[in-house]
Design a protein around this motif. Structure first.
Motif, PDB file in Angstrom:
ATOM      1  N   GLY A 112      25.921  86.723  11.273  1.00 47.84           N
ATOM      2  CA  GLY A 112      27.074  87.612  11.180  1.00 47.84           C
ATOM      3  C   GLY A 112      28.349  86.945  11.629  1.00 47.84           C
ATOM      4  N   CYS A 113      28.270  86.178  12.719  1.00 48.04           N
ATOM      5  CA  CYS A 113      29.420  85.410  13.172  1.00 48.04           C
ATOM      6  C   CYS A 113      29.765  84.347  12.124  1.00 48.04           C
ATOM      7  N   GLU A 114      28.737  83.740  11.543  1.00 48.07           N
ATOM      8  CA  GLU A 114      28.952  82.723  10.515  1.00 48.07           C
ATOM      9  C   GLU A 114      29.586  83.325   9.262  1.00 48.07           C
ATOM     10  N   LEU A 115      29.176  84.540   8.897  1.00 45.59           N
ATOM     11  CA  LEU A 115      29.780  85.218   7.757  1.00 45.59           C
ATOM     12  C   LEU A 115      31.252  85.506   8.023  1.00 45.59           C
ATOM     13  N   ALA A 116      31.557  85.983   9.214  1.00 42.74           N
ATOM     14  CA  ALA A 116      32.950  86.261   9.572  1.00 42.74           C
ATOM     15  C   ALA A 116      33.792  84.990   9.519  1.00 42.74           C
ATOM     16  N   MET A 117      33.218  83.886   9.970  1.00 42.75           N
ATOM     17  CA  MET A 117      33.971  82.627   9.979  1.00 42.75           C
ATOM     18  C   MET A 117      34.232  82.087   8.578  1.00 42.75           C
ATOM     19  N   LEU A 152      37.225  76.127  14.212  1.00 42.01           N
ATOM     20  CA  LEU A 152      38.052  77.265  14.610  1.00 42.01           C
ATOM     21  C   LEU A 152      38.447  77.228  16.086  1.00 42.01           C
ATOM     22  N   VAL A 153      37.504  76.902  16.956  1.00 36.65           N
ATOM     23  CA  VAL A 153      37.771  77.036  18.399  1.00 36.65           C
ATOM     24  C   VAL A 153      37.748  75.711  19.138  1.00 36.65           C
ATOM     25  N   GLY A 154      37.495  74.609  18.434  1.00 39.15           N
ATOM     26  CA  GLY A 154      37.413  73.301  19.083  1.00 39.15           C
ATOM     27  C   GLY A 154      35.972  72.929  19.406  1.00 39.15           C
ATOM     28  N   THR A 155      35.721  71.643  19.464  1.00 43.35           N
ATOM     29  CA  THR A 155      34.356  71.148  19.635  1.00 43.35           C
ATOM     30  C   THR A 155      33.746  71.573  20.963  1.00 43.35           C
ATOM     31  N   GLY A 156      34.515  71.444  22.043  1.00 48.69           N
ATOM     32  CA  GLY A 156      33.971  71.754  23.363  1.00 48.69           C
ATOM     33  C   GLY A 156      33.552  73.203  23.489  1.00 48.69           C
ATOM     34  N   MET A 157      34.415  74.124  23.051  1.00 49.35           N
ATOM     35  CA  MET A 157      34.085  75.543  23.141  1.00 49.35           C
ATOM     36  C   MET A 157      32.927  75.886  22.213  1.00 49.35           C
ATOM     37  N   ILE A 167      26.906  85.614  24.387  1.00 50.35           N
ATOM     38  CA  ILE A 167      27.623  86.565  23.540  1.00 50.35           C
ATOM     39  C   ILE A 167      28.934  86.923  24.232  1.00 50.35           C
ATOM     40  N   ILE A 168      30.023  86.887  23.480  1.00 52.92           N
ATOM     41  CA  ILE A 168      31.337  87.157  24.057  1.00 52.92           C
ATOM     42  C   ILE A 168      31.935  88.426  23.452  1.00 52.92           C
ATOM     43  N   LYS A 169      32.807  89.054  24.214  1.00 57.55           N
ATOM     44  CA  LYS A 169      33.478  90.265  23.770  1.00 57.55           C
ATOM     45  C   LYS A 169      34.697  89.919  22.919  1.00 57.55           C
ATOM     46  N   ALA A 170      35.274  90.946  22.312  1.00 55.02           N
ATOM     47  CA  ALA A 170      36.373  90.747  21.375  1.00 55.02           C
ATOM     48  C   ALA A 170      37.576  90.092  22.032  1.00 55.02           C
ATOM     49  N   ASP A 171      37.900  90.476  23.264  1.00 57.80           N
ATOM     50  CA  ASP A 171      39.086  89.895  23.910  1.00 57.80           C
ATOM     51  C   ASP A 171      38.911  88.402  24.159  1.00 57.80           C
ATOM     52  N   GLU A 172      37.688  87.976  24.466  1.00 56.46           N
ATOM     53  CA  GLU A 172      37.419  86.551  24.651  1.00 56.46           C
ATOM     54  C   GLU A 172      37.464  85.829  23.310  1.00 56.46           C
ATOM     55  N   ALA A 173      36.954  86.469  22.274  1.00 54.74           N
ATOM     56  CA  ALA A 173      37.019  85.882  20.938  1.00 54.74           C
ATOM     57  C   ALA A 173      38.469  85.680  20.510  1.00 54.74           C
ATOM     58  N   LEU A 174      39.326  86.619  20.872  1.00 58.45           N
ATOM     59  CA  LEU A 174      40.748  86.480  20.570  1.00 58.45           C
ATOM     60  C   LEU A 174      41.364  85.335  21.372  1.00 58.45           C
ATOM     61  N   ARG A 175      41.008  85.232  22.633  1.00 55.98           N
ATOM     62  CA  ARG A 175      41.580  84.196  23.501  1.00 55.98           C
ATOM     63  C   ARG A 175      41.271  82.791  23.000  1.00 55.98           C
ATOM     64  N   GLY A 177      40.556  81.965  19.903  1.00 58.24           N
ATOM     65  CA  GLY A 177      40.983  81.756  18.524  1.00 58.24           C
ATOM     66  C   GLY A 177      39.933  82.039  17.480  1.00 58.24           C
ATOM     67  N   LEU A 178      38.862  82.715  17.857  1.00 56.99           N
ATOM     68  CA  LEU A 178      37.814  83.040  16.896  1.00 56.99           C
ATOM     69  C   LEU A 178      38.236  84.197  15.993  1.00 56.99           C
TER      70      LEU A 178
END
Length: 260
Positions: A112-117, A152-157, A167-175, A177-178
């Motif tokens: 699902g995350c892969e589909l969104a990306m 999208l978010v860099g290699t390290g992240m 699993i991360i929440k929406a606010d972290e995904a925004l922070r 850059g996901l």
């Protein structure tokens, strides 16, 4: 093709595509992937559609992942074929000429995350959650997660998220850059529709060429990328929409694009 797991609805120049397996949290099995592949073909050939919204049915999930029930007994060859199928469909979605907005209203995990990306823009509900938890199941991400997440978010992240499976929440995904934006859950589709309609109001050929230039340019060096941009820019001047857009601007009147 009969669609059992995917719904496509047209709202003017916008198409809304819904993964519709709410009892399975919209998990992606082979049948659903093949239906999505068919829908992408339909969208490619529909000259009346200028923008697409992709979402999941129900309140709990966008897509909770690939279907573990189907995957658990696969052998090496079957596993590779399943990955190839998912990657083929997601790559076709990514390369669809029309912009695709993911409206993510719940779990976007694994597939699902892969589909969104694979979509161009990601709008998330404040209740959405993201992650690539595959290593906890004894597998790697298989539908592009090891590649798109790093871009999208860099290699390290990306390595942190994939290695830990957290699993991360929406606010972290925004922070990180996901996602592009986080909105209140009840406003998610309203926001997605508004954005899609804004995109659809612009010159569709220019939007298509902009998408192609961005996608191609991200895969090569800057000098080659700028050549792609110059090609796209020049091609616009062969269109009636360019003449209309600039003439309307000079004449200070409303523009009327015809996708020509």
């Amino acid at each position: 093709m009969e669609l059992n797991n995917v719904i496509i609805e047209k709202e003017g120049k916008v198409a809304v595509v819904t993964i519709n397996r709410p009892k399975a949290l919209n998990a992606l099995n082979s049948e659903t992937l093949k239906e999505l592949d068919y829908v992408v073909t339909e969208l490619e050939n529909d000259e009346e559609i200028y923008a697409v919204i992709l979402t999941g049915a129900g309140e709990k999930a966008f897509v909770a992942g690939a279907d573990i029930t189907e995957m658990k007994d696969l052998n090496t060859i079957e596993g590779r074929k399943f990955s190839i199928l998912g990657n083929k469909v997601f790559r076709r979605l990514e390369n669809l000429e029309k912009p695709v907005i993911a409206a993510i209203g719940g779990f976007a995990l694994g597939g699902g995350c892969e589909l969104a990306m694979a979509c161009d823009i990601r709008l998330a509900s404040d209740k959405a959650k993201f992650g690539q938890p595959e290593v906890g199941l004894g597998i790697t991400p298989g539908f592009g997660g090891t590649q798109r997440l790093a871009r999208l978010v860099g290699t390290g992240m990306a390595k942190e998220l994939i290695y830990t499976g957290k699993i991360i929440k929406a606010d972290e995904a925004l922070r990180i850059g996901l996602v592009n934006r986080v909105v209140e859950g009840e406003k998610l589709m309203e926001e997605a529709r508004a954005m899609a309609q804004t995109i659809a109001a612009n010159a569709p050929i220019a939007v298509k060429l902009s998408k192609a230039a961005i996608n191609r340019g991200m895969q090569c060096d800057m000098d080659t990328a700028l050549m792609y941009e110059a090609e796209a820019f020049g091609e616009c001047f062969s269109t009636a929409d360019q003449k209309e857009g600039m003439t309307a601007f000079v004449e200070k009147r409303e523009k009327s694009f015809q996708n020509k």
